[in-house]
Design an enzyme around this catalytic site. Sequence first.
Site, mmCIF file in Angstrom:
data_model
loop_
_atom_site.group_PDB
_atom_site.id
_atom_site.type_symbol
_atom_site.label_atom_id
_atom_site.label_comp_id
_atom_site.label_asym_id
_atom_site.label_seq_id
_atom_site.Cartn_x
_atom_site.Cartn_y
_atom_site.Cartn_z
ATOM 1 N N HIS A 8 8.765 10.667 12.721
ATOM 2 C CA HIS A 8 9.615 11.849 12.810
ATOM 3 C C HIS A 8 10.991 11.460 13.366
ATOM 4 O O HIS A 8 12.024 11.985 12.937
ATOM 5 C CB HIS A 8 8.948 12.891 13.705
ATOM 6 C CG HIS A 8 9.368 14.299 13.427
ATOM 7 N ND1 HIS A 8 8.880 15.371 14.136
ATOM 8 C CD2 HIS A 8 10.246 14.828 12.538
ATOM 9 C CE1 HIS A 8 9.422 16.484 13.692
ATOM 10 N NE2 HIS A 8 10.252 16.181 12.719
ATOM 11 N N GLU A 55 0.635 8.914 17.567
ATOM 12 C CA GLU A 55 1.941 8.607 18.163
ATOM 13 C C GLU A 55 2.892 7.993 17.141
ATOM 14 O O GLU A 55 4.100 8.208 17.200
ATOM 15 C CB GLU A 55 1.773 7.690 19.374
ATOM 16 C CG GLU A 55 0.982 8.313 20.516
ATOM 17 C CD GLU A 55 1.535 9.651 20.981
ATOM 18 O OE1 GLU A 55 2.765 9.884 20.843
ATOM 19 O OE2 GLU A 55 0.747 10.481 21.462
ATOM 20 N N HIS A 83 4.656 10.758 15.403
ATOM 21 C CA HIS A 83 5.854 11.152 16.143
ATOM 22 C C HIS A 83 6.981 10.154 15.885
ATOM 23 O O HIS A 83 8.144 10.532 15.701
ATOM 24 C CB HIS A 83 5.565 11.175 17.644
ATOM 25 C CG HIS A 83 4.836 12.374 18.130
ATOM 26 N ND1 HIS A 83 5.216 13.660 17.831
ATOM 27 C CD2 HIS A 83 3.742 12.484 18.937
ATOM 28 C CE1 HIS A 83 4.394 14.509 18.433
ATOM 29 N NE2 HIS A 83 3.483 13.822 19.101
#
Length: 712
Positions: free
Chosen positions: A507, A501, A504
């Site tokens: 990102h 996670e 992510h």
Amino acid sequence: MSLGTMRLSALPAFGALAVAALIPAARADAPMTENPFFSESSLPYHYPPFDKVTDDTYEPAFTKGMADQLKEVDAIASNPDKPTFENTVVALDVSGRLLARVSAVFNDLNGCNTDDRMQDIDTRMSPLRSAHNDAIFLNPALFARISALYDQRSSLGLDPESLRLLERYHSIFVRAGAKLSEDDKTRMKAMNAEVASLQTAFTQNVLKEKNADEIVVGDKAELAGLSDAEIARAEGIAKEQHLDGKFVIPLLNTTGQPSLSSLTNRALRERIMAASEARGSHGGPYDNRSTVLQIVKLRAQQAALLGFDSFAAYTVDQQTAHTTAAVDKLFSQLAGPSIAKAKREAADMQAIIDQERGGFQLASWDWSFYSEKVRAARYSFDGDQLKPYFELNHVLFDGVFYAANKLYGITFKERHDLPVYQPDVRVFEVFDTDGSHLAFLTEDFYARPSKQGGAWMNEFVSQSGLLGYQATVGNHHNIPKPAAGEPTLLTFDEVVTLFHEFGHGMHGMFSRVKYPFFAGTNVPTDFVEYPSQTNEMWAAFPDVVRNYAKHYKTGEPMPTELLDKMLATQKFDQGFATSEYLDATLIDWSWHELKPSEVPDDVPVFEAATLKKYGMDFPPVPPRYHSTYFSHSFSGGYASNYYSYLWADVLVADSIEWFKSHGGLLRANGQHYRDTVLSHGGSVDAMTLFHEFTGSDPDVGALIRRRGLDEN
């Protein structure tokens, strides 16, 4: 899993006037002047004012937000000036700021901290929000302006990101139905509204069923095999539910349940697995079978109306895979090796059962339990030996944050002065290499009845150079909360999920795009899992593990012998892991390859036929999700896209080999990955980014080798 907030959806419905008539009046109990969503947050970097957000603030904000955006869109569509990129495409991309603010908060909190009022709001607002999207994407005057610019795009002198934005908007309008006849637009609108309502009902049923089907145990002796802390937690949950003298084992969203690896009582293991697999399919108010069939049929009808053979074909057309044939090829390459490996693993377990004179054949509720026995026999340790070394704070600071600092030079400071939506949530400010503010990160670690299962990332604030925004991202987990005063000790799977996670999250945080449309995780679904799964590699990277794997009592590092054993098991049980995931992927994909006339009337029968068709019908390995609690497929944005994790893992396998061949955990490697992949969001073609990073084409063989599917 990423749930990055899209400003504008590609779903259509109704028209602008109809939407205005359907939007409810603002509630009298939420004064317009005090609503925290009505203006930009005054907190640093637009961090959401969670302390001012109440259930009463959502509906007025949705009402005003949709009305405001429709006014903005109408002004764009009716502009008497000749369409330009600025007065049409950019104006559309930055419209709806109020709606974006309330959507970002509501969408996430309704998943992680919901209540009856929020679910009621969601039920009523879902078709209206779908209608709102349709009022934009089926607006003929607006599409005419977009289309005029698209037709002359080569002569507009646009930079690459601006050109891509124009092309993406044109594609979204067409895929929403902008070229349909008026009668077909009306049909599409009605179907979109119905799908939106059904998906909301599905989501709410999954949460309610998960809570309703918790396992109540009356005799402590039945819990043999669980640790004292796990038994205490089960007793605490029972007391919270006024079940004194009993024990409650909650269900996670997946088919397999953590307790199955430890419980020695086979009858209780069978009971837990039966309850898990029956969710949403055994009658009662939360049964999702009819909902699944209705959603599948409507999606198939939508795809047919837009000229596609199936909803899967419609979806994959915009993914990096591009064609259903490419996805089917991936399935054919992995199905045989994965199930063959799983059957070899099952034979090893059956041998132990027979040695112990168990007198039964391995079943799905036995797999985790006997897998641990095989692990112990083969590597002289089991997973429970690791837990004392995986304390949450050590893993977070000395693992996740440590690896990020080594790779990207970023640093972290916990903030206690910013509001949160739930007392357990923690906030971190993230600083870039030069010490400047990069982003805010919220971490919501613990499971609770008001939280959907699984783990995910969201963006409360998405980065945009045009708007001057820097990201605020959230990571969400479902780690069992220990009793007061006890440490949070993780399984290795939970450790990996923390890294996933956070991948992510990076990102979103590293995004450096101009337009809101492209921010962070707004990339093809079969690419969005690539950065997160790549970041998982550091969870088992020796230098990182040595830094975070410290005994929670003594602070002593994990003994070298135990660390070596742990690292040696990275390919262990991968036949099962790949097969259970592939089972669910095939179910999702097969539902969405159907034409409207092919939709069956029996969900379990269709699932069984699908697995048999692909040679994956092996009862000891059930699908990771059955359709009736498969939120990814029926409410979470991964419809006919659940293959994305495997598709991304092919890219990941190549990327891991790149990192290892270039020295591993090095600052230069991280900067290269940030510059070529993480900073671009969706502003560049996804596979172009992959090629710029690795310099090669993806190879499924790397994935097969990494998972050990080619080994006996």
